[in-house]
Design an enzyme around this catalytic site. Structure first.
Site, PDB file in Angstrom:
ATOM      1  N   ILE A  31       2.307   3.719 -19.681  1.00  0.00           N
ATOM      2  CA  ILE A  31       2.449   3.664 -21.068  1.00  0.00           C
ATOM      3  C   ILE A  31       2.010   2.320 -21.275  1.00  0.00           C
ATOM      4  O   ILE A  31       2.651   1.310 -20.996  1.00  0.00           O
ATOM      5  CB  ILE A  31       3.552   3.969 -21.698  1.00  0.00           C
ATOM      6  N   LEU A  81       0.942  -1.348  -0.135  1.00  0.00           N
ATOM      7  CA  LEU A  81      -0.098  -0.050   0.075  1.00  0.00           C
ATOM      8  C   LEU A  81       0.906   1.201  -0.049  1.00  0.00           C
ATOM      9  O   LEU A  81       0.664   2.276   0.645  1.00  0.00           O
ATOM     10  CB  LEU A  81      -0.972   0.056   1.271  1.00  0.00           C
ATOM     11  N   VAL A 140       1.985   3.463  -5.268  1.00  0.00           N
ATOM     12  CA  VAL A 140       1.146   2.885  -6.326  1.00  0.00           C
ATOM     13  C   VAL A 140      -0.170   2.278  -5.819  1.00  0.00           C
ATOM     14  O   VAL A 140      -1.315   2.234  -6.437  1.00  0.00           O
ATOM     15  CB  VAL A 140       2.045   1.853  -7.112  1.00  0.00           C
ATOM     16  N   GLY A 191       5.020   7.227 -10.950  1.00  0.00           N
ATOM     17  CA  GLY A 191       3.995   7.985 -10.064  1.00  0.00           C
ATOM     18  C   GLY A 191       2.774   7.120  -9.888  1.00  0.00           C
ATOM     19  O   GLY A 191       2.502   6.169 -10.527  1.00  0.00           O
ATOM     20  N   GLU A 242       1.658  -5.167 -16.857  1.00  0.00           N
ATOM     21  CA  GLU A 242       1.695  -3.821 -17.642  1.00  0.00           C
ATOM     22  C   GLU A 242       2.538  -2.733 -17.084  1.00  0.00           C
ATOM     23  O   GLU A 242       3.297  -1.851 -17.697  1.00  0.00           O
ATOM     24  CB  GLU A 242       0.401  -3.290 -18.247  1.00  0.00           C
ATOM     25  N   LYS A 244      13.596  -3.445 -17.150  1.00  0.00           N
ATOM     26  CA  LYS A 244      12.696  -2.935 -17.980  1.00  0.00           C
ATOM     27  C   LYS A 244      12.962  -3.432 -19.320  1.00  0.00           C
ATOM     28  O   LYS A 244      12.224  -4.168 -20.168  1.00  0.00           O
ATOM     29  CB  LYS A 244      12.288  -1.567 -17.870  1.00  0.00           C
ATOM     30  N   VAL A 274       6.716  -1.982 -16.807  1.00  0.00           N
ATOM     31  CA  VAL A 274       7.704  -1.160 -17.699  1.00  0.00           C
ATOM     32  C   VAL A 274       6.795   0.101 -18.056  1.00  0.00           C
ATOM     33  O   VAL A 274       5.738   0.406 -18.628  1.00  0.00           O
ATOM     34  CB  VAL A 274       7.986  -2.104 -18.888  1.00  0.00           C
ATOM     35  N   ALA A 299     -15.169  -2.898 -18.191  1.00  0.00           N
ATOM     36  CA  ALA A 299     -14.727  -4.415 -17.803  1.00  0.00           C
ATOM     37  C   ALA A 299     -15.932  -5.600 -18.005  1.00  0.00           C
ATOM     38  O   ALA A 299     -15.785  -6.757 -17.918  1.00  0.00           O
ATOM     39  CB  ALA A 299     -14.189  -4.539 -16.410  1.00  0.00           C
TER      40      ALA A 299
END
EC number: 1.1.1.3
Lengths: 429, 429
Positions: free
Chosen positions: B138, B12, B15, B304, B131, B207, B134, B34
């Protein structure tokens, strides 16, 4: 490895030939990535005799394109015929009705009939995919449908037509006028003999209406796109913009506003510090801004056989993998219906250019029209020496409602000293 | 609408908090996209008492993170603990063993253990997605795994570490030296107190090894990444590069060569005309070049809470939709095994900078070392006025084998007039 995914390919123009070459060239790699081979089994086109530079003799030839939908042993029909209606639409409808998957690069058909096709595909539980319809090889449909799916998208905008971008960036690099560059582009095959779909913004509008649906979860509204092309951009506009630190780009721009869905194709002044100012030649680029991801940029080749075939085959790989779902990211019934937003309520800066007679009092009339419409002027340049002997007056406004700028132009409508229509371009800030 | 996808969230920090906020803020939209709601049901972190600015009382708190894997009613475990081994790896293994889906942002764990986890996920037929590992928000994992899947990728390269890019572009904009900007970045929280993982290129190497696997269909080979960071880049290097029309960026670069897989993290000179030269601050950008699609560029915020949470939730949406497959685009057994390529055989231009004593004959020695190694000099600048009283000699070579440049540096090793190690940067052409 499981059984091959079997393809019927309708339309053997530039893109169709590219798909054949791509599936040949990268066959092994594609089979590894897709988990099974992807094989063309049947092809169809208007003219069987034409030499397309690829060996088609190994495929079953179907004379009547509409029959492609009903072929035994075919899993996916790839529609590369083009046109919003006619044979393409007939084939698309029949394919889905026959319970086969549909892959298409046909932006016009999707802009006009995409929701009908998606509803039918949902009902029949078949795949309907169209990555190649927008921005060629750039996976922007996937980027919005999946990559940015967690976000409320605030706006999506970009360079959606390579022909226009080629013309504008050639005008910019070489200081030449529109008609001259267009003629050259036609001679080189970069622009169609009938270039209206491209240069009047219709092609970009088709694409924008699809992006907006994915970005905002709304029904496709192609008639709601306000569309202006690049016919009236002068070399002088590009020079004035450059002096002010801008480049001119034809942008598609969509945003969800309080009063509805805003969608517009229009030439814009883009600050040289913005990534879109560096998108030159026939490249495409799309920016999406989401409430968590911030600004995403996707850039690449927006047309041509290779890039477009890359997108078509990406769809086929998704289908071979079984990784697909609702065409517009959610069931058609879940898409919202939004009225078109009133662009007049939007606030922004604008570039206005008047070509006028060289007479006393003209500048005063223009300034008065601005004042009386409540338009605040940030800068104004007047130059003589236009090729036709007229005078150019270029204005950049302060930020204000678009309505005011439209009113100012209306006030000057029919003024005897005006040579041609005033040119209005929005500024991307 | 079918039943909610139920999530257990381990970790926690920044992110993790972002994921909670994102699932709260965009809940309705995410459920529409979804096809069903995505709901956190349990959370875990090292310190229960810490105030994270989000209400966690509605979730079940699990003290032992390892237990998250075995909770009844949980479909997906989201691992945001970090670290290549330890609790993160334990939880990841247990999650997959328990038949639950795993989503992670943990690039170090994937670089070291990704293939093991992917094999287990295949065997158990569960989703394993990453996802966020990396380039933050994006969707570049998706871009390579799916968007560009039809292509033989020739090379993939980009700006993979936002901290380094922030430091380099601040040095560039303000003419300041590395240590000074790093200290400021640490004070502002943009760089870690122990910045080695970022500035020495290790994070970028994690990455790159993941991107290379997806791009080339090869096994992840993190030890095969040649890694050099930005510690030794001087403000003077940035000034020399600028004078020559370049900007300095830390690039990750992978390509499939005849003798194997080339993977390298290294500071590069990037021509100002290249899109990567315009990627400033903490942005990330990845370029992939495919044999049909040409050059694709993906750009956005690489770190971020918001961007990273966006990527984590995109994975959850894919899982909710049932749109997922092998983690590395094909079964682990189908991935090729490639030896590391010999970088010495690559051809390119290079920038070489020596800081030397101000003595007669030094330039002659440098020039002789170049000649004797077969390095052809395109330009050479010598300047006095280094802060320490030394002299700077900056060389740009003509295109040639990297081996020759390495030899030239070796020849000069230990020269008494050398102040510090010579600086070598490759030129992106």
């Amino acid at each position: 490895m499981t059984e091959a995914l079997k393809i019927a390919l309708a339309g053997l123009g530039t893109v169709g030939g590219g798909v054949v070459r791509l599936l040949d060239t990268n066959a092994d790699l594609i089979a590894r990535r897709a988990g099974r081979p992807i094989e063309i089994v049947a092809v169809s086109a208007r003219d069987r005799a034409k030499d397309r530079g690829v060996d088609l003799s190994r495929f079953r030839w179907i004379d009547d394109m509409g029959e492609m939908a009903a072929l035994d042993g075919v899993d996916v029909v790839v529609e590369l015929i083009g046109g919003s209606d006619g044979p393409a639409l007939t084939l698309a409808r029949r394919t889905i009705a026959a319970g086969k998957a549909l892959v298409t690069a046909n932006k016009a058909m999707i802009a006009h009939h995409g929701l009908e096709l998606a509803s039918a595909a949902e009902a029949g539980n078949v795949a309907f995919k169209y990555e190649a319809a927008v921005a060629g090889g750039i996976p922007v449909i996937k980027g919005l449908r999946e990559g940015a799916a967690a976000n409320r998208i605030q706006q999506v905008y970009g360079i959606l037509n390579g022909t226009c971008n080629y013309i504008l960036s050639t005008m910019e690099a070489e200081g030449r006028d529109f008609a001259d560059v267009l003629a050259e582009a036609q001679a080189l095959g970069y622009a169609e003999a009938d270039p209206g779909f491209d240069i009047d913004g219709v092609d970009a509008a088709h694409k924008l209406s699809i992006l907006a649906s994915l970005a905002f979860g709304t029904r496709i509204d192609f008639p709601g796109v306000g569309t202006t092309g690049i016919r009236h951009v002068l070399a002088a506009d590009i020079a004035e913009a450059a002096a002010l630190g801008f480049r001119i780009r034809l942008l598609g721009h969509a945003e969800m506003r309080a009063d509805g869905l805003f969608q517009r194709i229009h030439p814009h002044l883009v600050p040289v510090s913005h990534p879109l100012a560096h998108v030159t030649g026939s490249l495409n680029a799309v920016v999406a801004e989401g409430n968590f991801v911030g600004r995403l940029l996707f850039q690449g080749r927006g047309a041509g056989d290779g890039p477009t075939a890359s997108a078509v085959v990406a769809d086929l790989i998704d289908i071979a993998r079984g990784e697909y779902g609702p065409a517009f990211a959610m069931p058609v019934a879940a898409l919202g219906e939004q009225p078109p937003a009133d662009p007049g309520a939007r606030e922004g800066r604008a570039y206005l250019r008047f070509t006028v007679d060289d007479k006393v009092g003209v500048l005063a009339e223009i300034a008065a029209a601005m004042r009386d419409s409540g338009v605040s002027i940030e800068s104004l340049i007047q130059r003589g020496a236009m090729p036709d002997g007229g005078v150019l007056v270029a204005i950049v406004t302060h930020k204000g409602p678009e309505r005011a700028v439209a009113q100012a132009i209306e006030r000057l409508d029919g003024a005897p000293w005006l040579r041609g229509q005033p040119m209005l371009m929005h500024i991307l800030d």
